[in-house]
Design a protein around this motif. Sequence first.
Motif, PDB file in Angstrom:
ATOM      1  N   LYS A 239     -54.783  21.486  83.891  1.00  0.00           N
ATOM      2  CA  LYS A 239     -53.411  21.224  84.495  1.00  0.00           C
ATOM      3  C   LYS A 239     -52.325  22.131  83.770  1.00  0.00           C
ATOM      4  O   LYS A 239     -51.441  22.608  83.964  1.00  0.00           O
TER       5      LYS A 239
ATOM      6  N   ASP B 107     -52.721  25.719  85.195  1.00  0.00           N
ATOM      7  CA  ASP B 107     -52.143  25.593  86.509  1.00  0.00           C
ATOM      8  C   ASP B 107     -50.262  25.753  86.360  1.00  0.00           C
ATOM      9  O   ASP B 107     -49.748  26.323  87.112  1.00  0.00           O
TER      10      ASP B 107
ATOM     11  N   ARG C 206     -47.737  28.256  87.795  1.00  0.00           N
ATOM     12  CA  ARG C 206     -46.683  28.065  88.545  1.00  0.00           C
ATOM     13  C   ARG C 206     -45.201  28.676  87.888  1.00  0.00           C
ATOM     14  O   ARG C 206     -44.343  29.101  88.636  1.00  0.00           O
TER      15      ARG C 206
ATOM     16  N   ALA D 220     -47.800  14.412  86.481  1.00  0.00           N
ATOM     17  CA  ALA D 220     -46.769  13.825  87.296  1.00  0.00           C
ATOM     18  C   ALA D 220     -46.399  12.814  86.383  1.00  0.00           C
ATOM     19  O   ALA D 220     -46.851  11.889  86.200  1.00  0.00           O
TER      20      ALA D 220
ATOM     21  N   ASP E 167     -46.363  20.469  87.954  1.00  0.00           N
ATOM     22  CA  ASP E 167     -47.529  19.680  88.311  1.00  0.00           C
ATOM     23  C   ASP E 167     -47.982  20.160  89.739  1.00  0.00           C
ATOM     24  O   ASP E 167     -49.012  19.840  90.410  1.00  0.00           O
ATOM     25  N   ASP E 168     -46.996  20.804  90.496  1.00  0.00           N
ATOM     26  CA  ASP E 168     -47.231  20.872  92.074  1.00  0.00           C
ATOM     27  C   ASP E 168     -46.356  22.053  92.598  1.00  0.00           C
ATOM     28  O   ASP E 168     -45.584  22.247  92.109  1.00  0.00           O
ATOM     29  N   ASP E 169     -47.150  22.733  93.642  1.00  0.00           N
ATOM     30  CA  ASP E 169     -46.445  24.027  93.998  1.00  0.00           C
ATOM     31  C   ASP E 169     -44.868  23.670  94.600  1.00  0.00           C
ATOM     32  O   ASP E 169     -43.995  24.398  94.647  1.00  0.00           O
ATOM     33  N   ARG E 170     -44.807  22.474  94.912  1.00  0.00           N
ATOM     34  CA  ARG E 170     -43.371  22.121  95.382  1.00  0.00           C
ATOM     35  C   ARG E 170     -42.265  22.354  94.707  1.00  0.00           C
ATOM     36  O   ARG E 170     -40.957  22.316  94.859  1.00  0.00           O
TER      37      ARG E 170
END
Length: 169
Positions: free
Chosen positions: A151, A154, A158, A68, A77-80
């Motif tokens: 991270k 990940d 994504r 982030a 860093d996030d699925d959103r």
Amino acid sequence: MKNQYFPKLFRHGKIGNVEIKNRIVRNSMGTYLGNPDGSVSEDQIKAYAQAAKGGAGLIFMDNVTPVAMTSCGLRADDDRFIPGLSRLADAVKLNGAVAGMQIAHPGRDAGFVGSEDVVAASPVTYEPWYQHGAKLPRALTIDEIHSLVEKFGDAALRCKKAGFQIGRL
């Protein structure tokens, strides 16, 4: 007109199992067109669609960070963030190019891109601007290194889910 200096430049090529229409690559660079939160903006989609229309066979996006951070290109860093990244990859592919992604962490330069937590492999620096008030990095702990490796993985997943076909870590 036959290109005598770069005879293979306009021939198709392959990276792994991904076919590329030519050997012209637009490398990643900081366009700073994304939204302040690191999500994809409409201006970014338009810019990369235009770059694909320009004829490059492979286009890498702004650096994507696996953690982030704001003001540091794109975030994964996030699925959103997947829907916006997917729209970006689609815009490139719809205009004839392969969508590539480079995942990077700014390390000791994080302070210059808006991060309060400036971390690196060590607190040692060589850049002259650190002598003039820039925040020195702190060394990552072993646990932070392991977390950062996870991270990165990940973020790569994504980006793959979003439709990027070529990646560099």
